[in-house]
Design a protein around this motif. Structure first.
Motif, PDB file in Angstrom:
ATOM      1  N   LYS A  32     -32.740  11.617 -12.274  1.00  0.00           N
ATOM      2  CA  LYS A  32     -32.661  12.994 -12.773  1.00  0.00           C
ATOM      3  C   LYS A  32     -32.380  13.870 -11.555  1.00  0.00           C
ATOM      4  N   ASP A  33     -31.163  14.329 -11.434  1.00  0.00           N
ATOM      5  CA  ASP A  33     -30.716  15.102 -10.272  1.00  0.00           C
ATOM      6  C   ASP A  33     -30.879  16.595 -10.564  1.00  0.00           C
ATOM      7  N   PHE A  34     -31.811  17.226  -9.854  1.00  0.00           N
ATOM      8  CA  PHE A  34     -32.091  18.640 -10.044  1.00  0.00           C
ATOM      9  C   PHE A  34     -31.311  19.531  -9.074  1.00  0.00           C
ATOM     10  N   GLY A  35     -30.334  18.955  -8.368  1.00  0.00           N
ATOM     11  CA  GLY A  35     -29.498  19.753  -7.483  1.00  0.00           C
ATOM     12  C   GLY A  35     -30.063  19.837  -6.069  1.00  0.00           C
ATOM     13  N   THR A  36     -29.411  20.505  -5.254  1.00  0.00           N
ATOM     14  CA  THR A  36     -28.228  21.319  -5.347  1.00  0.00           C
ATOM     15  C   THR A  36     -27.003  20.414  -5.526  1.00  0.00           C
ATOM     16  N   HIS A  37     -25.901  21.014  -5.906  1.00  0.00           N
ATOM     17  CA  HIS A  37     -24.712  20.230  -6.191  1.00  0.00           C
ATOM     18  C   HIS A  37     -23.549  20.567  -5.256  1.00  0.00           C
ATOM     19  N   SER A  38     -23.875  21.168  -4.107  1.00  0.00           N
ATOM     20  CA  SER A  38     -22.863  21.437  -3.080  1.00  0.00           C
ATOM     21  C   SER A  38     -23.593  21.691  -1.761  1.00  0.00           C
ATOM     22  N   SER A  39     -22.820  21.843  -0.711  1.00  0.00           N
ATOM     23  CA  SER A  39     -23.411  22.127   0.606  1.00  0.00           C
ATOM     24  C   SER A  39     -23.521  23.624   0.881  1.00  0.00           C
ATOM     25  N   ASP A  40     -23.270  24.465  -0.135  1.00  0.00           N
ATOM     26  CA  ASP A  40     -23.437  25.909   0.013  1.00  0.00           C
ATOM     27  C   ASP A  40     -24.915  26.236   0.221  1.00  0.00           C
ATOM     28  N   SER A  41     -25.201  27.208   1.041  1.00  0.00           N
ATOM     29  CA  SER A  41     -26.570  27.587   1.364  1.00  0.00           C
ATOM     30  C   SER A  41     -27.354  27.973   0.109  1.00  0.00           C
ATOM     31  N   VAL A  42     -28.559  27.397  -0.022  1.00  0.00           N
ATOM     32  CA  VAL A  42     -29.453  27.659  -1.159  1.00  0.00           C
ATOM     33  C   VAL A  42     -30.890  27.733  -0.658  1.00  0.00           C
ATOM     34  N   ASP A  43     -31.800  28.054  -1.552  1.00  0.00           N
ATOM     35  CA  ASP A  43     -33.219  28.143  -1.224  1.00  0.00           C
ATOM     36  C   ASP A  43     -33.938  26.892  -1.725  1.00  0.00           C
ATOM     37  N   TYR A  44     -34.558  26.145  -0.811  1.00  0.00           N
ATOM     38  CA  TYR A  44     -35.168  24.857  -1.165  1.00  0.00           C
ATOM     39  C   TYR A  44     -36.215  24.920  -2.279  1.00  0.00           C
ATOM     40  N   PRO A  45     -37.000  25.996  -2.443  1.00  0.00           N
ATOM     41  CA  PRO A  45     -37.966  25.991  -3.550  1.00  0.00           C
ATOM     42  C   PRO A  45     -37.296  25.885  -4.925  1.00  0.00           C
ATOM     43  N   ILE A  64     -38.085  12.337  -5.154  1.00  0.00           N
ATOM     44  CA  ILE A  64     -37.546  12.375  -3.795  1.00  0.00           C
ATOM     45  C   ILE A  64     -37.012  13.782  -3.555  1.00  0.00           C
ATOM     46  N   LEU A  65     -37.441  14.397  -2.461  1.00  0.00           N
ATOM     47  CA  LEU A  65     -36.935  15.700  -2.046  1.00  0.00           C
ATOM     48  C   LEU A  65     -36.368  15.583  -0.635  1.00  0.00           C
ATOM     49  N   ILE A  66     -35.259  16.260  -0.397  1.00  0.00           N
ATOM     50  CA  ILE A  66     -34.592  16.161   0.901  1.00  0.00           C
ATOM     51  C   ILE A  66     -34.181  17.549   1.368  1.00  0.00           C
ATOM     52  N   CYS A  67     -34.557  17.879   2.601  1.00  0.00           N
ATOM     53  CA  CYS A  67     -34.045  19.072   3.264  1.00  0.00           C
ATOM     54  C   CYS A  67     -33.907  18.743   4.745  1.00  0.00           C
ATOM     55  N   GLY A  68     -33.580  19.714   5.558  1.00  0.00           N
ATOM     56  CA  GLY A  68     -33.337  19.446   6.967  1.00  0.00           C
ATOM     57  C   GLY A  68     -34.512  18.810   7.676  1.00  0.00           C
ATOM     58  N   SER A  69     -35.693  19.413   7.556  1.00  0.00           N
ATOM     59  CA  SER A  69     -36.883  18.899   8.240  1.00  0.00           C
ATOM     60  C   SER A  69     -37.869  18.221   7.298  1.00  0.00           C
ATOM     61  N   ALA A  70     -37.719  18.422   6.016  1.00  0.00           N
ATOM     62  CA  ALA A  70     -38.630  17.972   4.952  1.00  0.00           C
ATOM     63  C   ALA A  70     -39.852  18.869   4.824  1.00  0.00           C
ATOM     64  N   ASN A  71     -40.066  19.759   5.766  1.00  0.00           N
ATOM     65  CA  ASN A  71     -41.238  20.631   5.709  1.00  0.00           C
ATOM     66  C   ASN A  71     -41.186  21.603   4.532  1.00  0.00           C
ATOM     67  N   GLY A  72     -40.083  22.278   4.337  1.00  0.00           N
ATOM     68  CA  GLY A  72     -39.980  23.280   3.285  1.00  0.00           C
ATOM     69  C   GLY A  72     -40.191  22.691   1.905  1.00  0.00           C
ATOM     70  N   VAL A  73     -39.501  21.592   1.606  1.00  0.00           N
ATOM     71  CA  VAL A  73     -39.647  20.998   0.276  1.00  0.00           C
ATOM     72  C   VAL A  73     -41.046  20.448   0.062  1.00  0.00           C
ATOM     73  N   ALA A  74     -41.656  19.920   1.120  1.00  0.00           N
ATOM     74  CA  ALA A  74     -43.028  19.403   0.997  1.00  0.00           C
ATOM     75  C   ALA A  74     -44.007  20.532   0.712  1.00  0.00           C
ATOM     76  N   MET A  75     -43.852  21.646   1.413  1.00  0.00           N
ATOM     77  CA  MET A  75     -44.740  22.787   1.193  1.00  0.00           C
ATOM     78  C   MET A  75     -44.624  23.307  -0.231  1.00  0.00           C
ATOM     79  N   ALA A  76     -43.390  23.437  -0.721  1.00  0.00           N
ATOM     80  CA  ALA A  76     -43.179  23.930  -2.087  1.00  0.00           C
ATOM     81  C   ALA A  76     -43.743  22.940  -3.107  1.00  0.00           C
ATOM     82  N   ALA A  77     -43.455  21.674  -2.927  1.00  0.00           N
ATOM     83  CA  ALA A  77     -43.921  20.651  -3.882  1.00  0.00           C
ATOM     84  C   ALA A  77     -45.443  20.589  -3.934  1.00  0.00           C
TER      85      ALA A  77
END
Length: 144
Positions: A32-45, A64-77
């Motif tokens: 189940k892919d919740f996006g993002t669906h491009s490399s355009d800048s978005v907000d990880y939350p 599975i959540l992926i961002c540059g450092s993993a910190n932002g997605v982990a904090m939001a999750a």
């Protein structure tokens, strides 16, 4: 066993997410892919919350959540009461996150690991079981 995996990323993790979706599907997972669906800048939350909700509701047993450092997605999750999101950059950390913490979302730092390592970490995370026992008592104390 439910082999549905929720996945999401921000722009920094987009290439890794694309690779990971293909890898997981080849391994027999429904993704189940919740996006993002491009490399355009978005907000990880905006992507961490839907993945977390899918896992929290039981629609996907793991995420599975992926961002540059993993910190932002982990904090939001981890704002979600039913989520135990772990930042992992080695297979051993992924194994321990599942075995000892019953983590249900793995957060990958795309800017700090290779795509091959990301696949290995995900495989370890998705196939490792929670040990329970003394760890269950501790995990039960996490939620407020």
């Amino acid at each position: 066993m439910n082999k549905t995996i929720a996945i999401g990323s921000d722009h920094a993790g987009f290439d890794y997410k694309t690779m990971m979706v293909e890898y997981l599907q080849a391994e027999g997972y429904e993704v189940k892919d919740f996006g993002t669906h491009s490399s355009d800048s978005v907000d990880y939350p905006d992507f961490a919350h839907p993945v977390s909700e899918s896992v929290e509701k039981g629609e996907s047993p793991l995420g599975i959540l992926i961002c540059g450092s993993a910190n932002g997605v982990a904090m939001a999750a981890n704002k979600h009461q039913g989520i135990r999101a772990a930042i992992c950059w080695t297979e051993e950390l992924a194994s321990l996150a599942r075995e000892h913490n019953n983590a249900n979302i793995v957060c990958l730092p795309a800017r700090f690991i290779s795509q091959d390592l990301a696949k290995s970490i995900a495989k370890t995370f998705l196939t490792q079981d929670f040990e329970g026992g003394r760890h269950e008592r501790r995990v039960n104390k996490i939620s407020c």
